[in-house]
Design a protein around this motif. Structure first.
Motif, mmCIF file in Angstrom:
data_model
loop_
_atom_site.group_PDB
_atom_site.id
_atom_site.type_symbol
_atom_site.label_atom_id
_atom_site.label_comp_id
_atom_site.label_asym_id
_atom_site.label_seq_id
_atom_site.Cartn_x
_atom_site.Cartn_y
_atom_site.Cartn_z
ATOM 1 N N GLN A 138 22.530 67.126 48.652
ATOM 2 C CA GLN A 138 22.892 68.458 49.144
ATOM 3 C C GLN A 138 22.027 69.536 48.500
ATOM 4 O O GLN A 138 22.481 70.622 48.159
ATOM 5 C CB GLN A 138 24.378 68.740 48.904
ATOM 6 C CG GLN A 138 25.295 67.793 49.641
ATOM 7 C CD GLN A 138 26.759 68.084 49.426
ATOM 8 O OE1 GLN A 138 27.123 69.006 48.699
ATOM 9 N NE2 GLN A 138 27.614 67.293 50.055
ATOM 10 N N ALA A 140 19.420 72.026 49.296
ATOM 11 C CA ALA A 140 18.914 72.691 50.498
ATOM 12 C C ALA A 140 17.412 72.907 50.456
ATOM 13 O O ALA A 140 16.713 72.672 51.446
ATOM 14 C CB ALA A 140 19.628 74.022 50.698
ATOM 15 N N ARG A 179 16.484 78.404 55.751
ATOM 16 C CA ARG A 179 17.173 78.765 54.499
ATOM 17 C C ARG A 179 18.405 79.622 54.806
ATOM 18 O O ARG A 179 19.463 79.437 54.211
ATOM 19 C CB ARG A 179 16.216 79.512 53.566
ATOM 20 C CG ARG A 179 16.803 79.713 52.165
ATOM 21 C CD ARG A 179 16.889 78.381 51.435
ATOM 22 N NE ARG A 179 17.616 78.499 50.184
ATOM 23 C CZ ARG A 179 18.887 78.167 50.031
ATOM 24 N NH1 ARG A 179 19.598 77.725 51.050
ATOM 25 N NH2 ARG A 179 19.463 78.278 48.857
ATOM 26 N N TYR A 181 20.090 79.542 57.528
ATOM 27 C CA TYR A 181 21.069 78.650 58.159
ATOM 28 C C TYR A 181 21.830 77.857 57.111
ATOM 29 O O TYR A 181 23.064 77.766 57.148
ATOM 30 C CB TYR A 181 20.354 77.718 59.142
ATOM 31 C CG TYR A 181 21.241 76.618 59.662
ATOM 32 C CD1 TYR A 181 22.232 76.894 60.603
ATOM 33 C CD2 TYR A 181 21.118 75.322 59.188
ATOM 34 C CE1 TYR A 181 23.069 75.903 61.075
ATOM 35 C CE2 TYR A 181 21.945 74.315 59.654
ATOM 36 C CZ TYR A 181 22.919 74.612 60.591
ATOM 37 O OH TYR A 181 23.741 73.626 61.046
ATOM 38 N N TYR A 182 21.108 77.271 56.151
ATOM 39 C CA TYR A 182 21.775 76.470 55.129
ATOM 40 C C TYR A 182 22.684 77.326 54.254
ATOM 41 O O TYR A 182 23.774 76.903 53.873
ATOM 42 C CB TYR A 182 20.738 75.765 54.247
ATOM 43 C CG TYR A 182 19.958 74.686 54.965
ATOM 44 C CD1 TYR A 182 20.500 73.990 56.036
ATOM 45 C CD2 TYR A 182 18.666 74.356 54.577
ATOM 46 C CE1 TYR A 182 19.792 73.012 56.702
ATOM 47 C CE2 TYR A 182 17.943 73.369 55.231
ATOM 48 C CZ TYR A 182 18.521 72.700 56.296
ATOM 49 O OH TYR A 182 17.811 71.734 56.945
ATOM 50 N N GLN A 183 22.250 78.539 53.944
ATOM 51 C CA GLN A 183 23.086 79.435 53.138
ATOM 52 C C GLN A 183 24.405 79.731 53.837
ATOM 53 O O GLN A 183 25.458 79.794 53.207
ATOM 54 C CB GLN A 183 22.347 80.746 52.867
ATOM 55 C CG GLN A 183 21.303 80.666 51.766
ATOM 56 C CD GLN A 183 20.674 82.009 51.482
ATOM 57 O OE1 GLN A 183 20.826 82.947 52.259
ATOM 58 N NE2 GLN A 183 19.955 82.104 50.380
ATOM 59 N N TYR A 185 26.071 77.871 55.710
ATOM 60 C CA TYR A 185 26.941 76.700 55.742
ATOM 61 C C TYR A 185 26.981 75.987 54.392
ATOM 62 O O TYR A 185 27.056 74.761 54.324
ATOM 63 C CB TYR A 185 26.501 75.742 56.860
ATOM 64 C CG TYR A 185 26.788 76.306 58.227
ATOM 65 C CD1 TYR A 185 28.056 76.217 58.795
ATOM 66 C CD2 TYR A 185 25.784 76.970 58.929
ATOM 67 C CE1 TYR A 185 28.314 76.757 60.040
ATOM 68 C CE2 TYR A 185 26.041 77.510 60.179
ATOM 69 C CZ TYR A 185 27.303 77.403 60.728
ATOM 70 O OH TYR A 185 27.558 77.954 61.968
ATOM 71 N N ASP A 187 24.855 75.324 52.181
ATOM 72 C CA ASP A 187 23.741 74.422 51.856
ATOM 73 C C ASP A 187 24.063 72.944 52.118
ATOM 74 O O ASP A 187 23.635 72.060 51.372
ATOM 75 C CB ASP A 187 23.298 74.600 50.398
ATOM 76 C CG ASP A 187 22.553 75.904 50.198
ATOM 77 O OD1 ASP A 187 22.197 76.551 51.203
ATOM 78 O OD2 ASP A 187 22.320 76.274 49.033
ATOM 79 N N ARG A 188 24.800 72.704 53.182
ATOM 80 C CA ARG A 188 25.089 71.319 53.560
ATOM 81 C C ARG A 188 24.442 71.025 54.910
ATOM 82 O O ARG A 188 24.561 71.804 55.848
ATOM 83 C CB ARG A 188 26.605 71.083 53.654
ATOM 84 C CG ARG A 188 27.327 71.256 52.334
ATOM 85 C CD ARG A 188 28.831 71.146 52.535
ATOM 86 N NE ARG A 188 29.533 71.402 51.289
ATOM 87 C CZ ARG A 188 29.857 70.465 50.409
ATOM 88 N NH1 ARG A 188 29.551 69.194 50.673
ATOM 89 N NH2 ARG A 188 30.480 70.768 49.292
ATOM 90 N N LEU A 189 23.775 69.901 55.009
ATOM 91 C CA LEU A 189 23.113 69.515 56.251
ATOM 92 C C LEU A 189 23.826 68.314 56.841
ATOM 93 O O LEU A 189 24.063 67.324 56.147
ATOM 94 C CB LEU A 189 21.651 69.158 55.984
ATOM 95 C CG LEU A 189 20.797 68.873 57.221
ATOM 96 C CD1 LEU A 189 20.596 70.148 58.033
ATOM 97 C CD2 LEU A 189 19.449 68.299 56.812
#
Length: 241
Positions: A138, A140, A179, A181-183, A185, A187-189
């Motif tokens: 996890q 990011a 970046r 986008y991950y922030q 959520y 920082d979970r993909l």
């Protein structure tokens, strides 16, 4: 010391100085580029040569050279009053960017299926392992970097340097969007990205051009759709743009 020996010593010193200066340019460029793309330096924030020279402990010459490289990539810009700032994210230009991005996902994956070699697959799998590890951790920033490395390896295996170079630039420019986008959520993909990469590798290895094209298109469009949803959810953004 003879005149020739003295000349050789001076030449050596000059070459060492040049190498150090070149290394300094790369150091400044690499660090600032990562900080800009990872949003540690926010869009619109000021860039001060004097402060950077003090921070890196070097003259302003390598600082300027690094900034010229960053300006060439569109990451910083000089205003009419000669002040320098981190470029703003071009939200109005996003539709054109997304069109180019999806096209390059398709073209590079398709060409990889046509032209890859055995050693290309080894490198692609190494990049996929790095991406998978970043997703599991996890991390990011590592996810963004290893994802770009994976697709760059795919593009390189297609044996078209022009497409590969253009795609690398698109992937670099998109890091700030990813970046954000991950922030938003935490920082979970989603793990499905790892599975999608595996499907792409399988299509490339099988030289299934049509399937590689389809998967590249679907992969690119999914990322575009997710970023598009983010742009319509202003309450989730936590950055001064």
């Amino acid at each position: 010391m003879s005149t020739r020996e003295a000349q050789m010593t001076n030449d050596d010193s000059s070459q060492i100085t040049e190498r150090k200066r070149g290394s300094g340019v790369k150091l400044v460029y690499d660090l600032l580029r990562d900080e800009i793309l990872d949003l540690k330096l926010s869009p619109g924030s000021a860039i001060d040569e004097v402060q950077l020279a003090a921070r890196f402990g070097m003259s302003r010459t390598p600082i300027r050279e690094a900034l010229v490289r960053l300006a060439g990539e569109g990451l910083i810009e000089t205003l009419p009053n000669r002040s320098t700032m981190v470029s703003n994210i071009d939200f109005l230009g996003m539709p054109a960017y997304f069109d180019a991005l999806v096209l390059m996902y398709r073209v590079t994956t398709r060409l990889a299926a046509q032209h890859h070699r055995a050693d290309d697959l080894l490198l692609i799998r190494e990049r996929q392992a790095e991406f998978s590890a970043a997703v599991a951790a996890q991390d990011a920033l590592a996810m963004i970097a290893t994802n770009a490395d994976f697709h760059s390896a795919i593009a390189a295996s297609g044996r078209n340097a022009y497409y590969a170079s253009f795609f690398d630039r698109l992937l670099g420019e998109g890091r700030r969007m990813l970046r954000l986008y991950y922030q938003s959520y935490e920082d979970r993909l989603p793990p499905r990205y790892v599975d999608e990469h595996e499907e792409i590798i399988a299509a490339v290895e099988a030289r299934n051009v049509a399937e590689a094209d389809r998967l590249g298109k679907a992969h690119g469009e999914q990322i575009v759709e997710q970023i598009g949803r983010l742009l319509t959810r202003n309450d989730r953004l936590d950055i001064d743009l």
